[in-house]
Design a protein around this motif. Structure first.
Motif, PDB file in Angstrom:
ATOM      1  N   PRO A  65      -7.310  -3.817  41.127  1.00 36.88           N
ATOM      2  CA  PRO A  65      -7.660  -4.302  42.455  1.00 36.88           C
ATOM      3  C   PRO A  65      -9.137  -4.150  42.797  1.00 36.88           C
ATOM      4  O   PRO A  65      -9.667  -4.874  43.639  1.00 36.88           O
ATOM      5  CB  PRO A  65      -6.794  -3.447  43.385  1.00 36.88           C
ATOM      6  CG  PRO A  65      -6.497  -2.212  42.590  1.00 36.88           C
ATOM      7  CD  PRO A  65      -6.401  -2.669  41.171  1.00 36.88           C
ATOM      8  N   ASP A  66      -9.829  -3.189  42.147  1.00 32.75           N
ATOM      9  CA  ASP A  66     -11.241  -2.952  42.440  1.00 32.75           C
ATOM     10  C   ASP A  66     -12.169  -3.548  41.394  1.00 32.75           C
ATOM     11  O   ASP A  66     -13.355  -3.209  41.349  1.00 32.75           O
ATOM     12  CB  ASP A  66     -11.503  -1.439  42.548  1.00 32.75           C
ATOM     13  CG  ASP A  66     -10.692  -0.799  43.663  1.00 32.75           C
ATOM     14  OD1 ASP A  66     -10.530  -1.451  44.708  1.00 32.75           O
ATOM     15  OD2 ASP A  66     -10.209   0.333  43.477  1.00 32.75           O
ATOM     16  N   GLY A  67     -11.631  -4.400  40.538  1.00 37.68           N
ATOM     17  CA  GLY A  67     -12.461  -5.062  39.550  1.00 37.68           C
ATOM     18  C   GLY A  67     -12.654  -4.259  38.280  1.00 37.68           C
ATOM     19  O   GLY A  67     -12.096  -3.173  38.102  1.00 37.68           O
ATOM     20  N   ILE A  68     -13.471  -4.786  37.398  1.00 34.83           N
ATOM     21  CA  ILE A  68     -13.652  -4.192  36.070  1.00 34.83           C
ATOM     22  C   ILE A  68     -14.324  -2.830  36.132  1.00 34.83           C
ATOM     23  O   ILE A  68     -14.184  -2.002  35.229  1.00 34.83           O
ATOM     24  CB  ILE A  68     -14.470  -5.166  35.178  1.00 34.83           C
ATOM     25  CG1 ILE A  68     -14.344  -4.755  33.707  1.00 34.83           C
ATOM     26  CG2 ILE A  68     -15.934  -5.204  35.627  1.00 34.83           C
ATOM     27  CD1 ILE A  68     -14.900  -5.785  32.757  1.00 34.83           C
ATOM     28  N   ARG A  69     -15.072  -2.550  37.212  1.00 36.15           N
ATOM     29  CA  ARG A  69     -15.752  -1.262  37.330  1.00 36.15           C
ATOM     30  C   ARG A  69     -14.780  -0.097  37.476  1.00 36.15           C
ATOM     31  O   ARG A  69     -15.149   1.055  37.259  1.00 36.15           O
ATOM     32  CB  ARG A  69     -16.706  -1.293  38.519  1.00 36.15           C
ATOM     33  CG  ARG A  69     -17.881  -2.265  38.353  1.00 36.15           C
ATOM     34  CD  ARG A  69     -18.787  -2.225  39.560  1.00 36.15           C
ATOM     35  NE  ARG A  69     -19.918  -3.145  39.415  1.00 36.15           N
ATOM     36  CZ  ARG A  69     -20.856  -3.326  40.344  1.00 36.15           C
ATOM     37  NH1 ARG A  69     -20.777  -2.654  41.487  1.00 36.15           N
ATOM     38  NH2 ARG A  69     -21.834  -4.176  40.128  1.00 36.15           N
ATOM     39  N   SER A  70     -13.551  -0.401  37.888  1.00 35.83           N
ATOM     40  CA  SER A  70     -12.565   0.665  38.104  1.00 35.83           C
ATOM     41  C   SER A  70     -11.895   1.115  36.803  1.00 35.83           C
ATOM     42  O   SER A  70     -11.076   2.023  36.824  1.00 35.83           O
ATOM     43  CB  SER A  70     -11.495   0.202  39.098  1.00 35.83           C
ATOM     44  OG  SER A  70     -10.810  -0.941  38.602  1.00 35.83           O
ATOM     45  N   ILE A  71     -12.231   0.491  35.690  1.00 39.30           N
ATOM     46  CA  ILE A  71     -11.611   0.820  34.407  1.00 39.30           C
ATOM     47  C   ILE A  71     -12.405   1.917  33.711  1.00 39.30           C
ATOM     48  O   ILE A  71     -13.598   1.763  33.471  1.00 39.30           O
ATOM     49  CB  ILE A  71     -11.535  -0.411  33.494  1.00 39.30           C
ATOM     50  CG1 ILE A  71     -10.793  -1.553  34.180  1.00 39.30           C
ATOM     51  CG2 ILE A  71     -10.861  -0.063  32.183  1.00 39.30           C
ATOM     52  CD1 ILE A  71     -10.735  -2.811  33.357  1.00 39.30           C
ATOM     53  N   SER A  72     -11.738   3.039  33.391  1.00 32.23           N
ATOM     54  CA  SER A  72     -12.384   4.076  32.595  1.00 32.23           C
ATOM     55  C   SER A  72     -12.196   3.746  31.115  1.00 32.23           C
ATOM     56  O   SER A  72     -11.208   3.113  30.733  1.00 32.23           O
ATOM     57  CB  SER A  72     -11.771   5.450  32.901  1.00 32.23           C
ATOM     58  OG  SER A  72     -10.459   5.533  32.396  1.00 32.23           O
ATOM     59  N   LEU A  73     -13.143   4.171  30.291  1.00 30.16           N
ATOM     60  CA  LEU A  73     -13.099   3.855  28.865  1.00 30.16           C
ATOM     61  C   LEU A  73     -11.856   4.443  28.213  1.00 30.16           C
ATOM     62  O   LEU A  73     -11.193   3.783  27.408  1.00 30.16           O
ATOM     63  CB  LEU A  73     -14.358   4.387  28.180  1.00 30.16           C
ATOM     64  CG  LEU A  73     -14.454   4.142  26.667  1.00 30.16           C
ATOM     65  CD1 LEU A  73     -14.442   2.651  26.370  1.00 30.16           C
ATOM     66  CD2 LEU A  73     -15.704   4.796  26.104  1.00 30.16           C
ATOM     67  N   LYS A  74     -11.503   5.671  28.571  1.00 35.00           N
ATOM     68  CA  LYS A  74     -10.339   6.334  27.986  1.00 35.00           C
ATOM     69  C   LYS A  74      -9.055   5.564  28.291  1.00 35.00           C
ATOM     70  O   LYS A  74      -8.249   5.281  27.395  1.00 35.00           O
ATOM     71  CB  LYS A  74     -10.230   7.759  28.515  1.00 35.00           C
ATOM     72  CG  LYS A  74      -9.038   8.526  27.957  1.00 35.00           C
ATOM     73  CD  LYS A  74      -8.979   9.932  28.532  1.00 35.00           C
ATOM     74  CE  LYS A  74      -7.765  10.688  28.004  1.00 35.00           C
ATOM     75  NZ  LYS A  74      -7.687  12.065  28.564  1.00 35.00           N
ATOM     76  N   THR A  75      -8.859   5.213  29.568  1.00 37.69           N
ATOM     77  CA  THR A  75      -7.652   4.488  29.964  1.00 37.69           C
ATOM     78  C   THR A  75      -7.612   3.115  29.316  1.00 37.69           C
ATOM     79  O   THR A  75      -6.548   2.646  28.891  1.00 37.69           O
ATOM     80  CB  THR A  75      -7.588   4.343  31.494  1.00 37.69           C
ATOM     81  OG1 THR A  75      -7.618   5.650  32.091  1.00 37.69           O
ATOM     82  CG2 THR A  75      -6.321   3.636  31.927  1.00 37.69           C
TER      83      THR A  75
END
Length: 215
Positions: A65-75
């Motif tokens: 919902p918050d875009g690609i910036r909300s994705i952590s590398l680990k997850t």
């Protein structure tokens, strides 16, 4: 591979941004498309590729919902490993079904029987060695275990049967309509709201389903 994929999905449960990881885990349709074309002789038409792409975008919108910036590398890495494992499982299931000279749906049923039997033997053996307490607790909830198993079996039989008839990327893309029913349950049963962005993503899933059926 299905055991590995399920294990990675459980790891995703423990991540802070679980929804994002789960969405990446559900992106097995495009992963299956690329792996299928490269290693399994899968062929898709332009409509097929377009449907897979649209479905992947819809799943990404629902899970991020918050875009690609909300994705952590680990997850992201765990989610992609999970989707790759699920995709390989589906591709090998289809290959196994096609090797059997049996009519539909018997070949899918036999593959499902062998897969479930192998998984049961491996997992029960593992739990007997490493986690007997959990295995014992399962016997204290026989109704829950049986109902969950039956629901899982029916779902797996549907997946295996579909993949014995059509290529994996198309089946997985069409199967994304499950998100629609998930949101309906969350709205009517759990009383959770639905955002306009989610409605648009559901519309994209519907378009993806139509595209893969036209291919």
């Amino acid at each position: 591979m299905q055991i590995l994929a399920t294990g990675l999905m459980v790891v995703l449960f423990k991540q802070k941004n679980f929804a994002i990881g789960a969405g990446l885990a559900k992106s097995e349709a495009p992963v299956a498309a690329f792996l299928g074309v490269l290693f399994f002789g899968t062929s898709l038409s332009l409509f097929g590729w377009l449907g897979v792409a649209v479905g992947a975008i819809a799943v990404f919108m629902l899970s991020c919902p918050d875009g690609i910036r909300s994705i952590s590398l680990k997850t992201a890495l765990i989610g992609l490993a999970c989707s790759t494992s699920f995709a390989l499982t589906s591709l090998w299931v289809r290959e196994a079904s096609l090797t059997l000279t049996l009519p539909f749906p018997h070949r899918a049923a036999w593959v499902l029987l062998l897969v479930i039997l192998l998984q049961t033997l491996l997992l029960v053996a593992y739990m007997l060695v490493n986690n007997r307490s959990t295995l014992k607790r399962m016997f204290t909830k026989p109704k829950l275990v049986v109902m969950t198993s039956i629901a899982s079996f029916i779902g797996s039989l549907g997946w295996f049967s579909a993949m014995s008839l059509q290529t994996v990327p198309l089946v997985k893309t069409l199967g994304q309509v499950e998100v629609f029913f998930t949101i309906l349950i969350s709205f009517f049963w759990l009383k959770e709201g639905i955002k306009r962005k989610d409605i648009f993503a559901l519309f994209l899933i519907a378009i993806a389903a139509v595209l893969v059926m036209w291919q």
